[in-house]
Scaffold this motif. Structure first.
Motif, short mmCIF file in Angstrom:
data_model
loop_
_atom_site.label_atom_id
_atom_site.label_comp_id
_atom_site.label_asym_id
_atom_site.label_seq_id
_atom_site.Cartn_x
_atom_site.Cartn_y
_atom_site.Cartn_z
N THR A 109 -6.17 -4.92 -3.27
CA THR A 109 -6.88 -5.76 -2.19
C THR A 109 -7.55 -4.67 -0.70
O THR A 109 -8.54 -5.04 -0.75
CB THR A 109 -6.07 -6.85 -1.44
N LEU A 110 -6.47 -4.27 -0.69
CA LEU A 110 -6.69 -3.71 0.61
C LEU A 110 -7.25 -1.89 0.51
O LEU A 110 -7.48 -1.73 1.75
CB LEU A 110 -6.03 -3.33 1.50
N LEU A 135 -1.87 -1.51 7.55
CA LEU A 135 -1.98 -2.31 6.79
C LEU A 135 -2.12 -1.33 5.21
O LEU A 135 -2.32 -1.41 4.29
CB LEU A 135 -2.88 -3.44 6.87
N LYS A 136 -3.17 -0.51 5.94
CA LYS A 136 -3.79 0.68 4.70
C LYS A 136 -2.60 2.41 4.70
O LYS A 136 -3.53 2.67 4.04
CB LYS A 136 -5.13 0.56 4.94
N LYS A 179 -7.03 -10.88 4.07
CA LYS A 179 -7.88 -10.29 3.32
C LYS A 179 -7.68 -10.83 2.14
O LYS A 179 -8.30 -10.96 0.70
CB LYS A 179 -7.07 -8.71 3.36
N VAL A 200 -2.34 -6.48 -3.85
CA VAL A 200 -2.01 -6.95 -2.62
C VAL A 200 -2.63 -5.07 -2.05
O VAL A 200 -4.00 -4.60 -1.24
CB VAL A 200 -0.52 -6.60 -2.01
N PRO A 210 -10.12 -7.06 -6.35
CA PRO A 210 -9.42 -7.91 -5.30
C PRO A 210 -8.77 -8.99 -5.07
O PRO A 210 -9.93 -9.80 -5.49
CB PRO A 210 -10.40 -6.92 -4.04
N ALA A 237 -1.43 -9.52 6.02
CA ALA A 237 -2.79 -8.89 4.62
C ALA A 237 -3.26 -10.48 5.12
O ALA A 237 -4.08 -9.91 3.82
CB ALA A 237 -2.16 -7.82 3.90
N THR A 293 0.62 -1.07 -0.24
CA THR A 293 -0.37 -0.35 -0.06
C THR A 293 0.80 0.96 0.25
O THR A 293 0.61 2.52 0.17
CB THR A 293 -1.09 -0.12 1.37
#
Length: 465
Positions: free
Chosen positions: A90-91, A338-339, A165, A87, A106, A162, A59
């Motif tokens: 998706t996030l 993660l984001k 997810k 990745v 995603p 992650a 990200t």
């Protein structure tokens, strides 16, 4: 015949873009024209494409990914004809769709008809098209490797990861032999085997996976022969790498014995938490017992750990190297939300509760000199990170240039001067100093309002010494 452009943004990576390679295989089955590029290429922007696929990685590559998407959006009929996966996609699906108007898919390409309605192909199961890698002006470090999965997903669901997810379902066995054989049939023999499994030890068919690896020519001591640039025959060792690491909690002696039967190098055992010290040491000793001296691990820091815990985990590896005659290389890996759309330590969510902006920057400065890894030599480690907790803490507070150019500043006396001034601060002056340094405020604070002794110390940080 459709005109299809595959794009990987221009970030550095040693991993070939498997998602794009499988999409290439899918479109070639449909007799579409395929072109693969790395980054923003002017001559590709001027051509008309029916679709553009853009891959994404972490990200914090947000800016590079968005730039690549927008760069090619005028080259397709509609902005939504740029399709993004991976990745980051998706996030940050909602953010990416809102920012670009691209179509975001995603997770995995494991649903029939996901790209073309009515098509029955599960794209994720296709053999990656290695031939597209020859089109880009970029060489991937793992280009001469079979890259695949013996399992998918992970049952652990860790908060800092992650995988849950991206691969929400754990599949404990995939036909590895078939994957490798198809790659070899289509694109020739490869030297090494890179497995991207996120928790292979959780598989109830681990014995079968090891059997598959051995049957593919990757047993212990495996060799690979090839012709070098001068046309002469050369032979090198092959290796198997479970690149995402092994879960120490699931690494039994029986499984270690099985691992010793294949050409694994290095064996990667996670050491993310000091609370697992005894467990980690036990597994490292098992590796030594079964003749596996080459080890590597990612040392996660800035999550729930304390800086001293981080130092101790690194030093434990140094101690084990000497005691067991091993070669353990540690790769410190800073936790990032993660984001998070960047790597900046000052970004909210990117600083752990026991860390601060200055300490994170200090570790980064140390790793600049160690090239991102911590090797096996005690003297080098002690110089880089300190002889003990007190010295490590001192290094964390050092001005950045004093960390990076340590020897130069020690020779000219500036490091000793800085430290003597720090030690001469009174308790309340030290509190002021700590607040300024830990929050990286030394360039923005009004120095005229500070005690003279604090100003002297801060002069080392703003380059006025």
């Amino acid at each position: 015949m459709r005109n299809i452009l595959l794009v990987e943004p221009p970030y550095k990576t040693k991993y070939p873009p498997l998602g794009l390679m499988k999409i290439a295989a899918y479109h070639k089955r449909l007799n579409d024209r395929i072109v693969f590029v790395k980054g923003c290429i002017p001559e590709m922007r001027t051509e008309r494409w029916d679709r553009v696929y853009v891959s994404s990685l972490f990200t914090y590559f947000w800016n590079q990914t968005v730039k690549a998407i927008e760069y090619y959006q005028n080259s397709v009929p509609r902005r939504s004809d740029v399709i993004v996966g991976g990745v980051l996609a998706t996030l940050l699906q909602d953010d990416l769709e809102s920012a670009t108007g691209a179509t975001v898919i995603p997770g995995l390409l494991d649903i029939p008809g996901i790209l073309d309605s009515g098509d029955k192909t599960k794209i994720d199961t296709l053999t990656p098209d290695y031939s597209i890698l020859n089109e880009a002006n970029f060489t991937y470090g793992l280009q001469n490797s079979y890259i695949g999965y013996a399992t998918r997903g992970c049952p652990n669901g860790c908060d800092f990861c992650a995988v849950q997810k991206i691969e929400p379902e754990f599949n404990g066995y995939l036909p590895l032999r078939r994957q490798v054989q198809l790659i070899e049939e289509l694109y020739g023999e490869k030297r090494d085997l890179i497995l991207l499994d996120n928790n292979v030890l959780a598989s109830h068919r681990f014995n079968d996976i090891i059997h598959d690896i051995k049957s593919l020519g990757f047993g212990k001591g495996a060799k690979f022969s090839y012709r070098n640039k001068s046309g002469q025959r050369a032979t090198v060792s092959r290796y198997v790498d479970f690149n995402q690491g092994l879960d120490a909690r699931l690494l039994t002696e029986d499984k270690m014995a099985l691992l010793s039967e294949i050409a694994i190098r290095p064996i990667r055992i996670a050491f993310d938490d000091i609370r697992y010290r005894r467990l980690y040491e036990e597994k490292v000793r098992l590796a030594a017992k079964y003749g596996l001296p080459d080890l590597s691990n990612y040392i996660l820091y800035n999550f729930e750990d304390h800086p001293i815990d981080f130092y101790d985990r690194l030093k434990i590896n140094i101690d084990l190297n000497e005691e067991l005659s091993l070669k353990i290389f540690s790769f410190p890996m800073r936790y990032i939300d993660l984001k998070s759309k960047n790597r900046l330590a000052s970004t909210p969510g990117n600083v752990g509760k026991h860390w601060n902006v200055k300490f994170l920057r200090a570790i980064q400065c140390i790793l600049i000199r160690t090239r991102g890894l911590v090797g096996t030599k005690r003297d080098y480690f002690l110089k880089a990170f300190g002889n003990d907790h007190a010295e490590f803490n001192k290094i964390l507070f050092m001005p950045e240039s004093y960390i990076i150019y340590r020897l130069d500043h020690e020779r000219d006396g500036s490091t000793d001067l800085w430290w003597s001034q720090v030690c001469s601060l009174s308790d309340w002056e030290h509190d002021i100093f700590n607040k300024i340094i830990c929050n990286q405020l030394f360039r923005t604070v009004n120095h005229e309002e500070l005690p003279r002794s604090v100003r002297k110390v801060l002069s080392h940080y703003v380059g006025t010494v």
